[in-house]
Design a protein around this motif. Structure first.
Motif, mmCIF file in Angstrom:
data_model
loop_
_atom_site.group_PDB
_atom_site.id
_atom_site.type_symbol
_atom_site.label_atom_id
_atom_site.label_comp_id
_atom_site.label_asym_id
_atom_site.label_seq_id
_atom_site.Cartn_x
_atom_site.Cartn_y
_atom_site.Cartn_z
ATOM 1 N N ASN A 133 -10.946 -1.930 3.943
ATOM 2 C CA ASN A 133 -10.311 -2.379 2.714
ATOM 3 C C ASN A 133 -11.282 -2.961 1.709
ATOM 4 O O ASN A 133 -10.976 -3.023 0.531
ATOM 5 C CB ASN A 133 -9.145 -3.323 3.031
ATOM 6 N N SER A 152 -5.230 -4.330 -0.808
ATOM 7 C CA SER A 152 -6.569 -4.385 -0.204
ATOM 8 C C SER A 152 -7.018 -5.818 0.046
ATOM 9 O O SER A 152 -7.586 -6.120 1.096
ATOM 10 C CB SER A 152 -7.584 -3.674 -1.101
ATOM 11 N N GLY A 196 0.818 -1.214 0.000
ATOM 12 C CA GLY A 196 0.000 0.000 0.000
ATOM 13 C C GLY A 196 0.847 1.257 0.000
ATOM 14 O O GLY A 196 0.557 2.225 -0.707
#
Length: 101
Positions: A60, A40, A13
């Motif tokens: 997420n 995610s 991320g």
């Protein structure tokens, strides 16, 4: 296994955010959104498999939908048109016109 999901989700991320923030090209940003999607997915799994992290899991789920939209926007059919338009705009910006002299 949970540690791998957690750390992969966190690190990927951050890397994806760095690439998008760098705004190198539309195509590269699109692939950063693909990395966001994998992040995610890892954090959804980690969130729902962990004892007290369902909030991260639900967050997420929402981010996954947003990231899929980013993949579509940057790598889908209209993304290719925008990339072509961008390169055409850059090319024409480099040309001098009568008004520039």
């Amino acid at each position: 296994m949970l540690d791998i999901l957690e750390w992969y989700g966190a690190i990927s991320g951050v890397v994806a955010a760095l690439v998008v923030a760098s705004n190198v090209t539309t195509r590269i940003s699109g692939w950063a959104f693909v990395l966001f999607v994998t992040s995610s997915i890892a954090l959804i799994a980690w969130g729902f498999l962990s004892d007290d992290a369902s909030g991260i899991g639900w967050q997420n789920v929402a981010l996954l939908l947003i990231n899929l939209w980013g993949v579509f926007r940057y790598l889908g059919p209209q993304g290719a048109r925008e990339t072509g338009s961008l390169s055409a705009a850059r090319e024409s910006a480099g040309r001098k016109t009568i008004h520039d002299t």
